[in-house]
Design an enzyme around this catalytic site. Structure first.
Site, short mmCIF file in Angstrom:
data_model
loop_
_atom_site.label_atom_id
_atom_site.label_comp_id
_atom_site.label_asym_id
_atom_site.label_seq_id
_atom_site.Cartn_x
_atom_site.Cartn_y
_atom_site.Cartn_z
N GLY A 181 -61.61 -85.59 2.88
CA GLY A 181 -60.94 -84.16 3.28
C GLY A 181 -61.65 -83.08 2.59
N GLY A 191 -61.30 -78.66 1.61
CA GLY A 191 -60.41 -77.47 2.03
C GLY A 191 -61.14 -76.67 0.99
N GLY A 192 -60.10 -75.32 1.01
CA GLY A 192 -60.69 -74.35 0.35
C GLY A 192 -60.88 -74.55 -1.32
N VAL A 220 -62.13 -84.05 -1.03
CA VAL A 220 -61.42 -85.39 -1.45
C VAL A 220 -62.10 -86.53 -1.11
CG1 VAL A 220 -59.04 -86.62 -1.38
CG2 VAL A 220 -59.10 -84.34 -1.50
N GLU A 249 -53.71 -91.89 -6.36
CA GLU A 249 -53.57 -93.03 -5.47
C GLU A 249 -54.09 -92.76 -4.11
OE1 GLU A 249 -48.78 -92.07 -4.77
OE2 GLU A 249 -49.47 -94.01 -4.44
N ASP A 303 -45.93 -74.40 -3.85
CA ASP A 303 -46.74 -74.30 -2.66
C ASP A 303 -46.34 -75.30 -1.61
OD1 ASP A 303 -50.54 -74.64 -1.67
OD2 ASP A 303 -48.87 -72.96 -1.14
N LYS A 346 -45.71 -76.98 1.62
CA LYS A 346 -45.97 -76.60 3.08
C LYS A 346 -46.42 -78.08 3.82
CE LYS A 346 -50.71 -75.56 1.31
NZ LYS A 346 -51.77 -74.47 1.39
N PRO A 347 -46.26 -77.95 5.10
CA PRO A 347 -46.60 -79.22 5.84
C PRO A 347 -47.84 -80.09 5.42
CG PRO A 347 -45.86 -77.45 7.37
CD PRO A 347 -45.99 -76.96 6.06
N ASN A 378 -48.97 -80.49 2.49
CA ASN A 378 -48.60 -81.09 0.98
C ASN A 378 -47.61 -81.92 1.19
OD1 ASN A 378 -50.79 -79.47 -0.16
ND2 ASN A 378 -49.41 -77.98 -0.89
#
Length: 742
Positions: A18, A20-21, A25, A95, A142, A144-145, A147
């Protein structure tokens, strides 16, 4: 980053999962405990940020928030194992979760809502997790979907608890980004967050209400075109009741969502535990389901301005259209953790048109125009990396600032609006894209003329999104007009790549309106021209040859289709690699052709190999892996091996329920295959139960009058008739006729 990179002598980074900004990951291995983990590496601050104190602040905040996250121990919260700093990069060890976030689950439903039972289950589990965290005095801020993760075993977990807050201090964020765009996503922010007031746990409840509204209806409560309108909606406007958008939602769920979205924190549920109890009681049938009380419109607030930190803010990504970051461009192995964070950009499409052509004299500060040009280029880079949601927000912000500085019809402004439309069309929002493209086309025609390449480009994209919206006859007329303009243009001509792209799209559209012979002939001509101009192994050439094969199949010329698909698969293997998605897609279509020709044994062997390759490349429960396994089951049935076919169909159906949800069209196709298997084995009661389940699922997801729902009821009626239950069959046939309006 090299795959053998070792963090703190303990955590070995294996592969990127992953980006992101805030950073990346990685899937890693804890070599001390011999277990797989997720390692989040925060994006390092480069010298361009200018303030050396920011790095110290970030490190201290990271340590503080990481300690908070590590202190949380609940099945509904991602476990944090360790954190620290290695070679200047902050890292967090968590995890490793197997599943998909709510954003991805909505993408699986083709940007649609989740099934009602899934919405209720997610609500209950998230409420319990929030109750625990709020009891510890911790606020997420924060939610949101993206997360919220649903694991393969059905467990729902909140991610980034505490870590998400690193970017939420407005002044700190402005220094970090240098773009005056506040971090966070306006679609899920509470009115008190927007107003710059202090927040408590009830702000999380409001954000949860926004998330539930979206996964229940398919769109956030205030789904406006720009961030300012979204923020005002949260502050001043009562949301439309969810059942107005999706009538099958239960009353109690609508009431809970509306209670969570109360403007005043005092009017929301008392706490997350109360919310969890309401859901549990409703699932147990002990909660009455009254019709939702009418809510008086919230009176408009005084015309006070929103806080300064909201200026220049863009919408941020909603759940729909999320990108699978595992498919991102690979990193430069030599760059290391502190190297470049955007790498290997290919040459997609046109550059910023305004950089090459200025038709108006601008009085805007040159330094502002330079910054905007840089941000425009950054948006293009994000698109090339497949980060469509991030790209659209960058382009929206640049378009707004260019319009203010240069005017609405300036070529630079139109170039940014074009990119907004392009990214919207690639993230499942064709209606929004259509409005943007139409504005760009009108502006370019006025400024440049109807046959200018930029005008034709915008009109061609209008035709593309018309096709996405199912308006194929309108798309055909527009493609024809654009093609004529391209062919007579002295700058383009019949063999220009853009002209050939238009002819390819025309061929595709012809097949969708049933003009199959024309589609086949046009696609063949384009394939020959692209082979001559671009080369036989160019991806565009192979895409058109794939379209030739598709048209052949629609014409019933399956032997020719099979041969063409095989040639495309072989050529893509040479040009793109054996494991490239396009190569695997051509192999899948070859299997379809084999089945149509009655070569079920060959098709079975092909699908077994393809399923193994898909599982190796994408994972055993990836939708494409399951599609290949579905082909295995179908061809086992064609060979009369019904016990094996039934077992395969049941396994694929169960996996699709886990990965896609019970209401997904692919899941319903698998359930129907299970019903067919039961029927061939004479297990009629089980077969009838499955047929009825398919019909009910399709009616819930698509509506009782949808052709697929009616076809499922037709299956049910035919089986009842075969079982000699004529009266029941007649009743079902009657309902079908009524819904068809016969």
């Amino acid at each position: 980053m090299a795959e053998t990179r070792l963090i703190q002598g303990r955590y070995r980074l294996l592969d990127l999962i992953g980006r992101g900004g805030m950073g990346e990951v990685w899937r890693g291995r804890d070599e001390s405990l011999d277990r797989h983990v997720a390692v989040k590496c925060l994006k390092p601050l480069g010298p361009q940020q200018g303030d050396p104190g920011i790095g110290r602040v970030l490190r201290e905040r990271f340590r503080r928030e990481a300690r908070v996250a590590a202190s949380l121990q609940h099945r509904g919260i991602t476990v944090v194992h360790d954190f620290g700093e290695d070679d200047g990069v902050l890292y967090l060890v968590m995890e490793l979760l197997e599943g998909r976030n709510l954003s991805q689950l909505m993408d699986d439903g083709v940007q649609g809502p989740l099934a009602v039972p899934d919405v209720v289950e997610v609500t209950e589990q998230v409420a319990h997790a929030l109750a625990y965290c709020h009891d510890q005095g911790i606020i997420h801020r924060d939610l949101k979907p993206a997360n919220i993760m649903r694991l393969t075993d059905g467990t729902v977990k909140i991610c980034d608890f505490g870590i998400a807050r690193l970017g939420h201090d407005a002044g700190f964020t402005a220094k970090l980004t240098g773009t005056n765009i506040a971090m966070g996503t306006p679609h899920y922010m509470s009115p008190e967050q927007i107003g710059g007031e202090s927040v408590d746990y009830r702000s999380d409840l409001y954000s949860l209400g926004c998330v539930l509204y979206e996964i229940a209806t398919g769109a956030p409560p205030f789904d406006h075109g720009d961030a300012w309108a979204v923020l005002l909606g949260h502050r001043d406007t009562a949301p439309e009741p969810p059942r107005a958008k999706r009538p099958e939602l239960p009353d109690f769920l609508e009431q809970i969502v509306l209670d969570l979205l109360a403007k005043s924190p005092d009017d929301r549920p008392g706490d997350a535990r109360e919310l969890a109890h309401r859901i549990t009681a409703a699932r147990g049938g002990t909660l009455a389901h009254p019709a939702p009380a009418a809510r008086a419109p919230v009176p408009p607030a005084p015309p006070a301005e929103l806080p300064d930190w909201t200026r220049g803010m863009t919408n941020g990504p909603k759940a729909t259209g999320a990108v699978d970051l595992r498919a991102a461009v690979p990193l430069d192995a030599a760059a290391g953790l502190t190297g470049e964070w955007i790498s290997r950009i290919d040459g997609r499409r046109t550059p910023d048109a305004g950089q090459a052509r200025r038709t108006e004299r601008s009085t805007a500060p040159p330094e502002l125009l330079s910054v905007l040009a840089t941000r425009h280029t950054a948006g293009l880079s994000l698109s090339r990396l497949g980060k469509w949601e991030e790209a659209v927000e960058v382009h929206r912000g640049v378009a707004a600032e260019r319009e203010q500085a240069l005017g609405a019809e300036h070529p630079d402004t139109l170039a940014s609006r074009y990119e907004v439309a392009f990214t919207l069309s690639r993230t499942g929002r064709p209606a929004d894209a259509l409005r943007e493209y139409e504005h760009v086309a009108r502006g370019r025609e006025l400024a440049l003329g109807a046959d200018h390449p930029d005008t034709l480009g915008a009109r061609q994209e209008i035709a593309y999104v018309l096709g996405q919206l199912g308006r194929h006859f309108e798309a055909h007329d527009l493609y024809t007009a654009v093609l004529a303009g391209r062919e007579r243009s002295p700058h383009l001509g019949p063999d220009h790549p853009d002209t050939l792209r238009c002819r390819h799209n025309l061929a595709y559209n012809l097949s969708r309106i049933g003009r199959l012979e024309e589609a086949h002939r046009t696609a063949g001509e384009v394939a020959d021209a692209r082979a001559r101009v671009l080369g036989p192994l160019h991806p565009d050439t192979l895409v058109t040859r794939y379209e030739v094969a598709y048209a052949l199949g629609r014409l019933g010329r399956w032997a020719e289709a099979l041969q063409t698909y095989r040639e495309v698969a072989e050529a893509r293997g040479q040009a793109l690699g054996a494991d490239h998605p396009d190569t695997l897609a051509a192999r899948y279509e070859a299997g379809i052709s084999l089945g149509r020709l009655g070569h079920s044994a060959d098709a079975l062997a092909l699908y077994r190999d393809l399923a193994a390759d898909r599982a190796r490349v994408h994972g055993p429960e990836h939708p494409e892996t399951l599609r290949a396994r579905h082909g295995i089951g179908v061809n086992l049935g064609r060979l009369g091996r019904w016990e094996e076919a039934l077992e395969e169909a049941r396994e694929v159906c169960a996996a699709r329920v886990r990965a896609l949800g019970p209401g997904h069209p692919d899941t319903q196709v698998s359930r129907r295959e299970v019903a067919v298997g039961y029927g061939w084995l004479g297990r009629w009661d089980e077969s009838l139960a499955e047929y009825r389940q398919v019909a009910e699922d399709r009616e819930r997801a698509l509506g009782p009058g949808h052709p697929d729902a009616l076809a499922a009821r037709q299956d049910e009626a035919q089986l009842l008739e075969r079982l000699g239950r004529g009266a029941e069959a007649a009743e079902v046939y009657g309902r079908i006729a009524q819904r068809r309006g016969e």
